[in-house]
Structures are given as structure tokens and as C-alpha cells.
Write a protein that holds these residues in place. Structure first.
Motif, PDB file in Angstrom:
ATOM      1  N   LYS A   1       0.636  -1.498   0.080  1.00  0.00           N
ATOM      2  CA  LYS A   1      -0.125  -0.058  -0.035  1.00  0.00           C
ATOM      3  C   LYS A   1       1.006   1.374  -0.394  1.00  0.00           C
ATOM      4  O   LYS A   1       0.722   2.063  -0.839  1.00  0.00           O
ATOM      5  N   SER A   2       2.173   1.060   0.822  1.00  0.00           N
ATOM      6  CA  SER A   2       2.767   2.141   0.748  1.00  0.00           C
ATOM      7  C   SER A   2       3.792   2.724  -0.539  1.00  0.00           C
ATOM      8  O   SER A   2       3.237   3.444  -1.085  1.00  0.00           O
ATOM      9  N   TYR A   3       3.633   1.376  -1.111  1.00  0.00           N
ATOM     10  CA  TYR A   3       4.806   1.986  -2.884  1.00  0.00           C
ATOM     11  C   TYR A   3       3.321   2.199  -3.346  1.00  0.00           C
ATOM     12  O   TYR A   3       4.731   3.026  -4.005  1.00  0.00           O
ATOM     13  N   LYS A   4       2.610   2.268  -3.312  1.00  0.00           N
ATOM     14  CA  LYS A   4       1.317   3.123  -3.933  1.00  0.00           C
ATOM     15  C   LYS A   4       1.267   4.210  -3.885  1.00  0.00           C
ATOM     16  O   LYS A   4       1.132   5.022  -5.123  1.00  0.00           O
ATOM     17  N   ASP A   5       1.361   4.435  -2.819  1.00  0.00           N
ATOM     18  CA  ASP A   5       1.206   5.511  -1.846  1.00  0.00           C
ATOM     19  C   ASP A   5       2.141   6.933  -2.117  1.00  0.00           C
ATOM     20  O   ASP A   5       2.600   7.879  -3.150  1.00  0.00           O
ATOM     21  N   VAL A   6       3.438   5.839  -2.238  1.00  0.00           N
ATOM     22  CA  VAL A   6       4.696   6.377  -3.200  1.00  0.00           C
ATOM     23  C   VAL A   6       5.665   7.052  -4.282  1.00  0.00           C
ATOM     24  O   VAL A   6       5.988   7.831  -5.118  1.00  0.00           O
ATOM     25  N   SER A   7       4.327   5.477  -4.550  1.00  0.00           N
ATOM     26  CA  SER A   7       4.856   6.196  -6.730  1.00  0.00           C
ATOM     27  C   SER A   7       4.027   7.199  -7.178  1.00  0.00           C
ATOM     28  O   SER A   7       4.502   7.886  -7.539  1.00  0.00           O
ATOM     29  N   VAL A   8       2.776   7.894  -6.466  1.00  0.00           N
ATOM     30  CA  VAL A   8       2.964   9.152  -6.481  1.00  0.00           C
ATOM     31  C   VAL A   8       3.025  10.435  -6.660  1.00  0.00           C
ATOM     32  O   VAL A   8       3.350  11.252  -7.200  1.00  0.00           O
ATOM     33  N   SER A   9       3.799  10.379  -5.569  1.00  0.00           N
ATOM     34  CA  SER A   9       5.236  10.969  -5.110  1.00  0.00           C
ATOM     35  C   SER A   9       6.153  11.130  -6.015  1.00  0.00           C
ATOM     36  O   SER A   9       6.317  12.162  -6.541  1.00  0.00           O
ATOM     37  N   LYS A  10       7.069   9.645  -6.587  1.00  0.00           N
ATOM     38  CA  LYS A  10       7.555   9.545  -7.207  1.00  0.00           C
ATOM     39  C   LYS A  10       7.101  10.026  -8.875  1.00  0.00           C
ATOM     40  O   LYS A  10       8.119  11.051  -8.944  1.00  0.00           O
ATOM     41  N   GLU A  11       6.478  10.094  -9.345  1.00  0.00           N
ATOM     42  CA  GLU A  11       5.591  10.450 -10.377  1.00  0.00           C
ATOM     43  C   GLU A  11       5.693  11.897 -10.518  1.00  0.00           C
ATOM     44  O   GLU A  11       6.415  12.537 -11.328  1.00  0.00           O
ATOM     45  N   ARG A  12       5.307  12.281  -8.953  1.00  0.00           N
ATOM     46  CA  ARG A  12       5.045  13.992  -9.218  1.00  0.00           C
ATOM     47  C   ARG A  12       6.401  15.066  -9.575  1.00  0.00           C
ATOM     48  O   ARG A  12       6.804  15.511 -10.356  1.00  0.00           O
ATOM     49  N   LEU A  13       7.605  13.976  -8.709  1.00  0.00           N
ATOM     50  CA  LEU A  13       8.727  14.431  -8.678  1.00  0.00           C
ATOM     51  C   LEU A  13       9.476  14.432 -10.243  1.00  0.00           C
ATOM     52  O   LEU A  13      10.480  15.096 -10.983  1.00  0.00           O
ATOM     53  N   GLU A  14       9.315  12.874 -10.680  1.00  0.00           N
ATOM     54  CA  GLU A  14      10.189  13.184 -12.288  1.00  0.00           C
ATOM     55  C   GLU A  14       9.196  13.715 -13.372  1.00  0.00           C
ATOM     56  O   GLU A  14       9.888  13.812 -13.753  1.00  0.00           O
ATOM     57  N   ASN A  15       7.912  13.942 -13.193  1.00  0.00           N
ATOM     58  CA  ASN A  15       7.326  15.215 -14.258  1.00  0.00           C
ATOM     59  C   ASN A  15       7.731  16.128 -14.053  1.00  0.00           C
ATOM     60  O   ASN A  15       7.857  17.138 -14.447  1.00  0.00           O
ATOM     61  N   ILE A  16       8.367  16.770 -12.774  1.00  0.00           N
ATOM     62  CA  ILE A  16       9.050  17.602 -12.741  1.00  0.00           C
ATOM     63  C   ILE A  16      10.383  17.572 -13.653  1.00  0.00           C
ATOM     64  O   ILE A  16      10.817  18.948 -14.711  1.00  0.00           O
ATOM     65  N   PHE A  17      11.189  16.518 -14.110  1.00  0.00           N
ATOM     66  CA  PHE A  17      12.371  16.760 -14.478  1.00  0.00           C
ATOM     67  C   PHE A  17      11.938  16.875 -15.519  1.00  0.00           C
ATOM     68  O   PHE A  17      12.963  16.314 -16.844  1.00  0.00           O
ATOM     69  N   LEU A  18      10.754  16.111 -16.147  1.00  0.00           N
ATOM     70  CA  LEU A  18      10.155  16.854 -17.460  1.00  0.00           C
ATOM     71  C   LEU A  18      10.516  17.899 -18.212  1.00  0.00           C
ATOM     72  O   LEU A  18      10.169  18.225 -19.241  1.00  0.00           O
ATOM     73  N   LEU A  19       9.770  18.694 -16.883  1.00  0.00           N
ATOM     74  CA  LEU A  19      10.001  19.974 -17.414  1.00  0.00           C
ATOM     75  C   LEU A  19      10.931  20.305 -18.251  1.00  0.00           C
ATOM     76  O   LEU A  19      11.432  20.263 -18.383  1.00  0.00           O
ATOM     77  N   GLU A  20      10.349  21.526 -19.825  1.00  0.00           N
ATOM     78  CA  GLU A  20      11.540  22.084 -20.586  1.00  0.00           C
ATOM     79  C   GLU A  20      12.204  22.332 -20.047  1.00  0.00           C
ATOM     80  O   GLU A  20      11.260  23.407 -19.676  1.00  0.00           O
ATOM     81  N   LYS A  21      12.630  22.752 -20.452  1.00  0.00           N
ATOM     82  CA  LYS A  21      14.419  23.399 -19.366  1.00  0.00           C
ATOM     83  C   LYS A  21      14.225  25.262 -20.547  1.00  0.00           C
ATOM     84  O   LYS A  21      14.426  24.578 -22.060  1.00  0.00           O
ATOM     85  N   GLU A  22      14.571  25.699 -20.226  1.00  0.00           N
ATOM     86  CA  GLU A  22      14.832  27.059 -21.476  1.00  0.00           C
ATOM     87  C   GLU A  22      16.495  27.310 -21.863  1.00  0.00           C
ATOM     88  O   GLU A  22      17.465  26.638 -21.414  1.00  0.00           O
ATOM     89  N   LEU A  23      16.276  27.881 -23.128  1.00  0.00           N
ATOM     90  CA  LEU A  23      17.746  27.447 -24.260  1.00  0.00           C
ATOM     91  C   LEU A  23      18.639  28.446 -23.671  1.00  0.00           C
ATOM     92  O   LEU A  23      18.230  28.840 -22.705  1.00  0.00           O
ATOM     93  N   ASN A  24      20.469  27.955 -23.768  1.00  0.00           N
ATOM     94  CA  ASN A  24      21.347  27.829 -23.579  1.00  0.00           C
ATOM     95  C   ASN A  24      22.344  27.653 -24.359  1.00  0.00           C
ATOM     96  O   ASN A  24      22.229  26.319 -24.555  1.00  0.00           O
ATOM     97  N   HIS A  25      22.813  27.997 -25.044  1.00  0.00           N
ATOM     98  CA  HIS A  25      24.047  27.755 -25.478  1.00  0.00           C
ATOM     99  C   HIS A  25      25.668  27.574 -25.493  1.00  0.00           C
ATOM    100  O   HIS A  25      25.398  28.481 -23.888  1.00  0.00           O
ATOM    101  N   GLN A  26      26.316  27.693 -25.657  1.00  0.00           N
ATOM    102  CA  GLN A  26      27.833  27.780 -25.416  1.00  0.00           C
ATOM    103  C   GLN A  26      29.124  29.099 -26.050  1.00  0.00           C
ATOM    104  O   GLN A  26      29.689  29.188 -25.230  1.00  0.00           O
ATOM    105  N   ARG A  27      28.237  29.858 -26.411  1.00  0.00           N
ATOM    106  CA  ARG A  27      29.344  30.960 -26.953  1.00  0.00           C
ATOM    107  C   ARG A  27      28.779  31.895 -25.995  1.00  0.00           C
ATOM    108  O   ARG A  27      27.720  32.591 -25.680  1.00  0.00           O
ATOM    109  N   LEU A  28      29.832  32.176 -25.782  1.00  0.00           N
ATOM    110  CA  LEU A  28      30.524  33.540 -24.080  1.00  0.00           C
ATOM    111  C   LEU A  28      30.384  34.604 -24.848  1.00  0.00           C
ATOM    112  O   LEU A  28      31.574  35.138 -26.067  1.00  0.00           O
ATOM    113  N   LEU A  29      30.340  35.905 -24.232  1.00  0.00           N
ATOM    114  CA  LEU A  29      30.732  36.858 -24.350  1.00  0.00           C
ATOM    115  C   LEU A  29      30.826  37.442 -23.228  1.00  0.00           C
ATOM    116  O   LEU A  29      31.066  37.540 -22.427  1.00  0.00           O
ATOM    117  N   LYS A  30      32.211  38.682 -23.969  1.00  0.00           N
ATOM    118  CA  LYS A  30      33.266  39.024 -23.128  1.00  0.00           C
ATOM    119  C   LYS A  30      32.159  41.068 -22.414  1.00  0.00           C
ATOM    120  O   LYS A  30      32.687  41.046 -21.404  1.00  0.00           O
TER     121      LYS A  30
END
Length: 550
Positions: free
Chosen positions: A298-327
Motif C-alpha cells: 500500500k505504501s509503495y502505491k502511495d509513494v509511487s504518486v510522489s515519485k511520479e510527481r517529482l519525475e514530472n518536474i524533471f520532464l519540464l522543458e528547460k530554457e535554451l542555453n548555448h555555449q558561446r560566451l560574451l566578454k
């Protein structure tokens, strides 16, 4: 993709692995002590009854030794588990926060910060506690179950077989109910977060509520949120009670069968009194172990909810950022730039052309909703889904390392300055990339009329302020934000309504200071204050996102 599994692997340093091994070793010792004690007590009883020569002191010493070992191993293992759980909870929460900081800004437009932070905190704690505490307890319960069944077989084979026959009942019931458990747990958890979010919203706006006397006005919405929580709580509790009732009923039936059959064997001299005591003790322990696994699922199913929500956060798209530097930042060219919010019917920034060059002060003006703030967000790369081109020194912004650029070359004063719970000095030097002496800081404070306030404090620059800044006036907050902006020595300065809370002399000092540094800066001021017109090299009017130089 970042998952809870990868986060756990990241945290598995040699030191952590050693702690885990120690915990396992201590848990094994603990459960060996617990499992062996009933067997020794039963043998002690039989020995006393059969020999009739008194108490065998050897059993007493062994039992005392097991008791001490049990207490010590249990205490140390709990301390280590708390330590591990805390570390994993922080690591998961920290990783989620770090990811969210780089998620596209649009994601936060309809999100409540308190709701997100509470969700991360609850879910991280839930997952960590399950992974650490529950896993160790599972190992201990499994070991206890095996040992208890082994000792039971030593006493009476038939009783041991009866006990084992009840295990499939638990497993079958879990398989039937696991989907329902997950659904109800998810619904209950979401309604909890929503309720506390609504409560936090009212407390965060307590001043506005007091001014408007909205003591009862917002109650219907809050009561509706509670009603949703109440309904989901009742649904979840009813099912949880049913789930636990099956566990209790099964345990009770097993105990009754063991007592009846064990009593029968005892009456017919097929089982000793000590053996009956051993069986009775182990039935309770086996029931406890099986019940633990029953609730573990039962606890495993409860914690699966928390696990899914946390992993959904990491699925959110990041803003664009590349490598060229400005001085440095010498020019910013805006070429036919348009931006439309995802749910908006039309672009708030539409076909904008403009160039900002070093050595100039630009005054941005326009009514509310005319697109000034959105334009600046696009220019800084906070909104990346724009049409057209934004070029820094002739380089398209989407090719740049924007994190490096913002960190080293951009400094901004917000309408509502962000301050941290720390000293005044650390607030002023927050984000600076070079060493700054106290004398330099004092000079800036004197320049903007903050020196008298700081000198009045017992610890002066080392005086602590809180993040909500309730011990500072609006003008003092704004002066702190301005000084922090200038101490960074960035190429691009953006000042959003910088005079809204300043006194007349501070405004004069600000104008003089901006004129003195403008040759090496691009200074963009968003303001309705006409007193700033005199220092502007160019005034840019916003009219529903169309720019016009004045």
C-alpha cells in the motif's frame, strides 16, 4: 531524463554506501535478537518444567545479552537511517529546485510557488523515507519472517504449514486493490496540496485582506477547497480502513486457528508448554511481518504518486542555453521581434525593431499591459519562443551562454527587490563576481543616503534582515537593490521603476550617478517618472508593443 533512480545513484558515495552497509548489519543483529528471544524463552520454560531443579542462570544471561544488543543496535540503526533519509531528502529537493530554476518562465505563470515548494518537500520526504526506512524494515521483516518460520518448523511442522498458507491471501488482495490505492492516494495528495496552497495565499496577502476587510469574503473559496479535501480524505480513509481490516481479520483468523490447534496438541502431549509459547509468540511476529508487507505494498502505491510527481518536474522543458560566451555587451539589436503568450489571443510584443548601444540611457515608457516587461524578458532570453532576432554584439541570442551573460554582464533592479535572510552586506554583494571592500560599500551607501540608517544599527553592515524585509521601508529596500545593481559592475543595467520609493535627494543622486557611468554601460530604465526624462538619451514609447522613439 533525470529520475529518482539516477538521483539516488548520484548520492551513493563511498561514505553513504558504508553507512547503508552498517545499517543493514545492525538491522540483521536487531532482528536476530528479536527472533531468537521467543525460542529461548520457550526452551527456558520447558527446561524449568522438565528438570524441576530451579532456574538455569545461563538462559538469563543470554536473554539479558540479547536485550542489550537489541536496544543498542536499534538505537544506532535509527540514528543512521535518519541521517541517510535527511541527506536523500535534501538531495532530491535540491535537484528539483535546481531544475525548476532553469525551466521556461512560462511554466510559472499559472503556478503557485507555495504549492510547488510544499509538493516538492512532501514528495521528497515521502520518497526518501520509503527508500531508506521502508527498505531496511522490509529486509528486517523478511529476515524475521524466515527465522520465525524456521523456528516454528523446529517446534511443529503442521503449524508452520498452516501459517504459510495464509501468505497468498495477502498477496491476492494486494493485486486486486493496487490500482485503486494509487488513484485514491493521488487524489488525496493533490487535494491536500491545493488546500494548503489556498491557506498560504490568504496568509501571504494578509495586508490586503485587512485593508479591504475581506475577513469573510474569501471564505467560500477556502471552504470549497476544504470540502474537496474532506471528500477525498473520506474516500481514501474508507478504502484504507477496508484494506487494513482485511489484514486484521486475516490475522485474527490465523491466531484463532493456531490457538485451537496448538491447544489440541498441548492437551494430547504432542506439544510442550514452552513449544506452545514459542508458536504463539512467532504467530504474532509472523503476523506482524506479513502485515508489514501487506501495508508495504500500500505504501509503495502511495509513494509511487510522489515519485511520479517529482519525475514530472524533471520532464519540464528547460530554457535554451548555448555555449558561446560574451566578454562584454556593446550593442543589442532587436530585429522584427514578436512574442505571444501561449494562451493569449494576440502577440503582446509585435514586430519590434530597436538598437541599444553602450554609452546611452534609454527610458522605456508606456501604459500597463503595453508589453514593457515582456519585451525585457524576451531581450534577456527569459522568453525563448519568440519570432525575429535578438542580437548581442551582432550574435543571435540563441547561440549564447545566457547563464554566463546574465551572471556577469547583466544587472537589474526589480520593482519588488528580492532580499535574502542574511546580513545587509551579503544582500548588497549578492551575485557580485569580484571582491568588494567594506569601504566601497560604505561609499555607495553614503551616495544613496543609506549610511545614516546603517550606522544606527548595532552591527551596521553585518545587521541581519529577513527575506520578507518587514524591518525595512520601501525606500530602504529600493536603495539596497540599486547599490547591489551598481556593485556588480555589469555592462547592461536594467532599472524597473527605480524611483518609485525614493526621496527627492536620492533621485537627484541616482540621476547624477547614472550620468557618470553611462559611457561604459547600456542603461535601460522603465519608469513613468518624468524627472528621469532629463538624463535620457532616448525615450522609447510602448503602445501595445509597438515601439516609437521620441
Amino acid at each position: 531524463m533525470t529520475t529518482i533512480k539516477t538521483l539516488i545513484k548520484e548520492k551513493l558515495s563511498t561514505k553513504v554506501v558504508i553507512l547503508i552497509i552498517c545499517c543493514f548489519f545492525l538491522y540483521i543483529i536487531n532482528w536476530l535478537c528479536v527472533s531468537a528471544t521467543p525460542f529461548l524463552i520457550g526452551k527456558f520454560i520447558d527446561d524449568v518444567i522438565q528438570t524441576k531443579i530451579g532456574i538455569n542462570i545461563f538462559y538469563i544471561y543470554i536473554l539479558i545479552g540479547l536485550l542489550v544488543l537489541d536496544i543498542v543496535s536499534n538505537y544506532i540503526s535509527n540514528i543512521l537511517i535518519t541521517r541517510l533519509t535527511s541527506k536523500f531528502t535534501f538531495h532530491i529537493s535540491f535537484s528539483a529546485l535546481q531544475h525548476l530554476k532553469k525551466v521556461k518562465l512560462e511554466h510559472f505563470s499559472q503556478k503557485n510557488a507555495a504549492e510547488i515548494s510544499q509538493q516538492i518537500s512532501m514528495d521528497s520526504d515521502h520518497v526518501s523515507e520509503f527508500l531508506i526506512s521502508s527498505v531496511f524494515q522490509s529486509v528486517g521483516s523478511l529476515l524475521s519472517l524466515v527465522l520465525c518460520v524456521f523456528f516454528t518448523f523446529q517446534v511443529n511442522t503442521n503449524l508452520a504449514i498452516i501459517i504459510l498458507c495464509f501468505v497468498p491471501i495477502y498477496l491476492a488482495f494486494y493485486i486486486v486493490t493496487r490500482k485503486k490505492i494509487f488513484e485514491l492516494s493521488f487524489e488525496y495528495s493533490e487535494s491536500q496540496i491545493k488546500f494548503f496552497s489556498d491557506m498560504n495565499h490568504q496568509l501571504s496577502n494578509i495586508k490586503i485582506i485587512k485593508i479591504n476587510a475581506w475577513y469573510n469574503t474569501l471564505n467560500p473559496k477556502f471552504k470549497k477547497s476544504f470540502q474537496q479535501l474532506y471528500e477525498t480524505t473520506m474516500k481514501y480513509s474508507k478504502f484504507a480502513y477496508l484494506y487494513n481490516s482485511v489484514d486484521k481479520i486475516t490475522n485474527s483468523i490465523l491466531s484463532i486457528i493456531i490457538i485451537i490447534y496448538g491447544g489440541y496438541l498441548l492437551l494430547h502431549n504432542q506439544l510442550s508448554i514452552g513449544g506452545f509459547a514459542i508458536i504463539n509468540s512467532y504467530v504474532g511476529m509472523i503476523n506482524g511481518s506479513v502485515s508489514y508487507f501487506f501495508n508495504f505494498f500500500k505504501s509503495y502505491k502511495d509513494v509511487s504518486v510522489s515519485k511520479e510527481r517529482l519525475e514530472n518536474i524533471f520532464l519540464l522543458e528547460k530554457e535554451l542555453n548555448h555555449q558561446r560566451l560574451l566578454k562584454s555587451i556593446d550593442t543589442i539589436a532587436i530585429e522584427n521581434v514578436s512574442y505571444q503568450y501561449p494562451d493569449a489571443p494576440f502577440p503582446i510584443v509585435n514586430g519590434v525593431h530597436h538598437t541599444f548601444s553602450k554609452g546611452n540611457i534609454y527610458l522605456l515608457q508606456g501604459g500597463n499591459g503595453s508589453g514593457k516587461s515582456t519585451f525585457l524578458n524576451v531581450m534577456l532570453g527569459l522568453h525563448s519562443d519568440y519570432n525575429g532576432e535578438v542580437k548581442y554584439n551582432g550574435v543571435e541570442m540563441k547561440e549564447l551562454d545566457l547563464y554566463h551573460m546574465r551572471e556577469h554582464l547583466v544587472s537589474m533592479v526589480e520593482q519588488e527587490p528580492m532580499l535574502i535572510s542574511d546580513t545587509i552586506l551579503n544582500n548588497l554583494t549578492l551575485g557580485t563576481q569580484h571582491d568588494i571592500s567594506d569601504d566601497v560599500v560604505h561609499d555607495y551607501c553614503k551616495e544613496f543616503g543609506l549610511d545614516y540608517y546603517i550606522q544606527s544599527l548595532p552591527e551596521q553592515l553585518h545587521h541581519h534582515i529577513n527575506h520578507s524585509s518587514t524591518n525595512l521601508s520601501g525606500g530602504q529596500k529600493q536603495k539596497l537593490a540599486l547599490i547591489r545593481c551598481f556593485l556588480k559592475e555589469a555592462d547592461l543595467l536594467i532599472l524597473d521603476e527605480p524611483t518609485s520609493a525614493l526621496d527627492i535627494q536620492a533621485i537627484i543622486n541616482l540621476k547624477e550617478y547614472l550620468l557618470s557611468i553611462k559611457q561604459k554601460k547600456i542603461i535601460i530604465i522603465v519608469s513613468h517618472d518624468e524627472r528621469l526624462n532629463s538624463i535620457a538619451d532616448e525615450t522609447v514609447e510602448f503602445s501595445h508593443a509597438a515601439l516609437q522613439s521620441v
